[in-house]
Design a protein around this motif. Sequence first.
Motif, PDB file in Angstrom:
ATOM      1  N   UNK A  42     -59.875  -7.268 -55.180  1.00  0.00           N
ATOM      2  CA  UNK A  42     -61.275  -7.347 -55.582  1.00  0.00           C
ATOM      3  C   UNK A  42     -61.650  -8.641 -56.274  1.00  0.00           C
ATOM      4  N   UNK A  43     -60.698  -9.582 -56.379  1.00  0.00           N
ATOM      5  CA  UNK A  43     -60.948 -10.830 -57.103  1.00  0.00           C
ATOM      6  C   UNK A  43     -61.559 -11.914 -56.221  1.00  0.00           C
ATOM      7  N   UNK A  44     -61.794 -11.611 -54.965  1.00  0.00           N
ATOM      8  CA  UNK A  44     -62.392 -12.578 -54.051  1.00  0.00           C
ATOM      9  C   UNK A  44     -63.320 -11.882 -53.088  1.00  0.00           C
ATOM     10  N   UNK A  45     -63.930 -12.665 -52.218  1.00  0.00           N
ATOM     11  CA  UNK A  45     -64.918 -12.133 -51.283  1.00  0.00           C
ATOM     12  C   UNK A  45     -64.465 -12.326 -49.840  1.00  0.00           C
ATOM     13  N   UNK A  46     -64.782 -11.344 -49.015  1.00  0.00           N
ATOM     14  CA  UNK A  46     -64.637 -11.508 -47.573  1.00  0.00           C
ATOM     15  C   UNK A  46     -65.947 -12.084 -47.035  1.00  0.00           C
TER      16      UNK A  46
END
Length: 115
Positions: A42-46
Motif C-alpha cells: 500500500x506504500x505505492x500506486x499502480x
Amino acid sequence: DEAALDKPFPRGCCHMTVTAEEDGYLTAMDTGEIGNVSVILGAGRVKKEDRIDLSAGMMVLAKTGDFLQKGQPLAELYASRAELLAPAAERYRRALAFGPEKPPEQRLILTRIGR
C-alpha cells in the motif's frame, strides 16, 4: 496535508518479519521487484488515482554481500491489512538471490561528470 509531513510516518498496525530460508551470502537484490512489494503493501500506486497508505512500507535489514543464516531477518514489512503481508513476503523473498560465495563489492560512484 502539510502538518502530516512534519511528523514521522506511522507504522502499519500489521507487520511481518521476512527471514532467510537458507544459509548463504545475499548475492543479488532485484530492487525493482522490491519496489513492487511496497506497492502490494500500500506504500505505492499502480494507478495515479490509487491512495497511498503512509503507514505501509518496509525496513530492509540485509544488503547484498551479507552472510545470512537460515531464520535471520531480511526485512520488516508493514501494512494496514494483515492479508497483504504473506504475498508481499513471498514476493520479497523471490527478489533475492543467495549463494555460497560473497559477491564482489560494487563501487558506489561509477563515474564523475565534470571536474
